[in-house]
Design an enzyme around this catalytic site. Structure first.
Site, PDB file in Angstrom:
ATOM      1  N   ASP A 150       0.839  -1.205   0.000  1.00 60.50           N
ATOM      2  CA  ASP A 150       0.000   0.000   0.000  1.00 60.50           C
ATOM      3  C   ASP A 150       0.880   1.264   0.000  1.00 60.50           C
ATOM      4  OD1 ASP A 150      -2.285   1.703   0.441  1.00 60.50           O
ATOM      5  OD2 ASP A 150      -3.306  -0.076   1.193  1.00 60.50           O
ATOM      6  N   ASP A 180     -10.179   3.153  -3.573  1.00 67.18           N
ATOM      7  CA  ASP A 180     -10.890   1.928  -3.191  1.00 67.18           C
ATOM      8  C   ASP A 180     -12.263   1.866  -3.864  1.00 67.18           C
ATOM      9  OD1 ASP A 180      -8.676   1.862  -1.625  1.00 67.18           O
ATOM     10  OD2 ASP A 180      -9.745   1.432   0.246  1.00 67.18           O
TER      11      ASP A 180
END
Ligand code: GLA
Length: 706
Positions: free
Chosen positions: A441, A505
């Site tokens: 990430d 997302d």
């Protein structure tokens, strides 16, 4: 907090406000817009409209403000609908004109209203809210019983409010829609100001979005063996090799592989190939499976070299179901379910843990709080994960692979220990634990980069981890998860990535799956074997709402949207990671996830991402060239109503008669010359494969085309 529960319903006197609003508009504009242009006798002018209006029994009618309806059913691209205020929670204002009542929404927005013939008129003043603070653009549209009856045209900030006044007598269902004005949905703060229904019968009631029946389109796999999965597979010489031959059909089954290179062996009962990856080179093997009802064979090219993920990785990731509730037990159950459900038989392979397996300085779950690292700096899993090596052994015993997650910053997005300053140690640890994929990430790395947004700064943590993973004695895929920053598709492969998220997302944007997909497809030039654009996970079946990291519930997408999701991800050669609940896989979800002919489009060895060859406001055509010369075509409808879409051979660059195969139904539809047309449902994609008439019907698999 939900604004719907905190605000009082609007006061009476809406008609007056509407009249004032309409009265405040420019005269010529008022004349034009007051024509109710959806009448069957649409040609009537303003005078006729007035006559009609005055003929209505207005005194008997009551007005019902739009904001008094149940707006929880409104769907919108960002935020929540606002009652009597704007998206910025300020009084509604359009080009300096204030409105005491109405609804603030955000494109894309839809609200379905059942009128049941009881409403005489709908009236409103629409426009972009003054407080949006950005350059939005929208279009307001109204549909009566499926037909567009009013549109505002594109509206920009500062445009004066436009009045809507429609005769709706006899209309059963109304749709109020706000579309993007063509520049993306940023700052599209749209007001249905002074919006009201003039009602003489039953009161209007908002409806859920139309939800068609969940029809299973795909025939169940037959009892005879069918070998699925990719036709090409990459590995690095000398590393552990693990490949489960994905095969549907009744067990027991016997597997064998012709010309398997030395160092590899296949378990005849399970079809799991293990051993040590062979020396650099290409090995053309034939996979075979036999049971009492028949046998199948399929070619597989094993490419031992530097490249992995020669077709898009397929698997499951825990995030959108279990969030910070994930445990070792749930991971093992996911592996069990991947095999038991048949997902592994069509090619799903990775069982991936996401965030929250480490310790955090604070968490509502005391089992996840503890020292982040031991005295030697080794990362410590939290107490829900007593033995990660045992967990990956469990997954590997099925012939499946295991994925893990961390962030280059000191903390992950959920606030757990990240890899910062321990990258090498962590890469070694992941390899020692037996992981086969790392999702890396960005969270909290921004503080390390200290606002340096240069390409070198954006690339630095990935370059480091990419090199480290390459040096481990395992094949470990690297999935970059930095939401597309710095046009990651242009350099993700160069820093060692095998896939990269192209956006934020998707769980926050499930209303925008089409838009996200079309944006992702713009990066098609960077999609190729070993290098994949990742628009995030497949969120169908039971998933937990991303906003509250909720418990899994039936996903908000309609059955048609779920088919469309899988169709688009297949056309775009996107990594196929399901992120719904593996313990609640129903027949419909499995049918969407597990159609081998659809997956074959995703796994095609050319690795092309579909190309959009036609894009209109509501419809599009996406075409993907396949290695055998055939083409997969998606006919997409983003609109709110069923529509006919035509795929012309000229647009698709095909010639001559083509067999059109419906991939969801696994059925040849017709031989067509010149074009193919199909009705496409609301928010649907019709997925077909075109092959020149006369060419083999089963281009991959048994025919041995590769
Ligand atoms: C980010 C990622 C998600 C998920 C979470 C975990 O939001 O984009 O996919 O990994 O972090 O915290």
């Amino acid at each position: 907090m939900n604004p719907l529960s905190t605000l009082e319903p609007a006061s009476a006197g809406h008609s007056d406000e509407y009249a004032r609003a309409a009265g405040g508009l420019q005269p010529e504009f008022r004349t034009r817009k007051l024509i109710p242009n959806f009448y069957a006798h649409a040609a009537v002018g303003f005078a006729a409209s007035l006559l009609l209006t005055s003929a209505l029994p207005l005194c008997a009618a009551e007005t019902v403000g739009l904001e008094t309806l149940d707006l929880a059913k409104m769907r919108q691209g960002w935020g929540q609908p606002q009652i009597n205020r704007s998206m910025r929670e300020r009084p509604l204002a359009i080009a300096g004109q204030a409105f005491a009542h109405g609804v603030g929404t955000h494109a894309h927005s839809t609200l379905w209203v059942e009128l049941a013939g009881g409403t005489e008129r709908f009236q409103a003043a629409v426009g972009l809210d003054d407080a949006a603070e950005g350059p939005g653009s929208v279009e307001f549209l109204v549909y009566a019983d499926g037909r567009k009856c009013w549109e505002s045209g594109v509206m920009k900030p500062g445009d004066k409010a436009k009045a809507v006044d429609l005769d709706l007598r006899g209309v059963k269902t109304l749709l109020l829609r706000v579309a993007d004005g063509g520049d993306g949905i940023s700052y599209d703060h749209a007001n249905w100001a002074a919006a009201q229904f003039v009602v003489s019968g039953v009161r209007p009631v908002t409806l859920d979005v139309p939800r068609e029946e969940a029809v299973i389109l795909t025939p169940k796999p037959g009892p005879a063996p069918r070998i699925n999965g990719p036709v090409v597979y990459g590995c690095r010489p000398g590393n552990p090799f693990l490949y489960r031959i994905p095969t549907t059909g009744d067990r027991p089954m016997q597997f064998s592989v012709d010309r398997l290179p030395a160092g590899l062996q296949v378990d005849a009962a399970t079809g799991i190939v293990t051993g040590t990856a062979p020396a650099r080179g290409e090995y053309a093997v034939t996979l075979r499976a036999t049971n009492k009802l028949g046998s199948d064979e399929r070619p597989l090219r094993i490419v031992s070299g530097d490249r992995l993920a020669l077709t898009p990785p397929m698997g499951w990731n825990h995030w959108y179901t279990h969030y910070d509730r994930i445990t070792d037990q749930l991971m093992r159950e996911a592996a069990d379910a991947m095999v038991r459900s048949g997902m592994a038989d069509v090619g799903y392979q990775y069982v991936s843990i996401d965030d929250c397996w480490m310790n955090a300085p604070k968490s509502s779950d005391p089992m996840r709080v503890g020292p982040l690292r031991d005295a030697d700096g080794n990362i410590l899993p939290n107490r829900h994960f007593p033995d990660l090596r045992a967990m990956t052994d469990y997954i590997h015993a099925y012939g499946l692979k295991a994925g893990i997650y961390t962030s280059p910053g000191p903390f992950t997005c959920a606030g757990y220990a990240g890899a910062y300053q321990h990258e090498e140690q962590d890469a070694q640890q992941f390899a020692a634990w037996g992981f086969d994929l790392l999702k890396y990430d960005w969270c909290s790395y921004g503080e390390i980069a200290r606002g340096d947004s240069s390409l070198a700064a954006l690339q630095k943590p990935y370059r480091l981890m990419g090199d480290l993973l390459c040096r481990q004695p395992r094949d470990i895929l690297l999935n970059l998860c930095q939401y597309g920053m710095g046009d990651v598709w242009k350099w993700g492969a160069e820093v060692g990535g095998h896939s990269w998220r192209t956006a934020g997302d998707l769980g926050f944007e499930l209303d925008r799956v089409f838009e996200v997909a079309l944006k992702n497809a713009e990066h098609r030039e960077w999609s190729r074997p070993g290098e994949w654009n990742d628009p995030d996970y497949i969120q169908i079946g039971y998933i937990g709402n991303a906003r509250g990291m909720g418990e899994p519930r039936p996903c908000p997408l309609t059955p048609t949207e779920q088919y469309a999701f899988m169709s688009l991800w297949s056309l775009m050669a996107s990594p196929l990671f399901f992120s719904g609940d593996m313990n609640r896989l129903d027949d419909f979800t499995l049918n969407v996830l597990c159609n081998p002919e659809v997956i074959e489009v995703n796994q095609d060895p050319l690795g092309q991402c579909g190309r959009v060859v036609m894009l209109s406001e509501e419809t599009f055509l996406m075409i993907k060239e396949l290695a055998d010369g055939s083409k997969a075509v998606g006919l997409g409808n983003r609109g709110e109503f069923e529509t006919e879409i035509t795929a012309r051979w000229a647009d698709l660059e095909v010639k001559g008669p083509q067999v059109v195969r419906d991939l969801w139904r696994q059925r040849d539809l017709a031989v067509r010359s010149g074009s193919f047309s199909s009705l496409v449902p609301r928010h649907g994609v019709v997925l077909v494969r075109l092959r020149a008439a006369g060419s083999p019907a089963q281009p991959m698999g048994a025919s041995g085309a590769y």
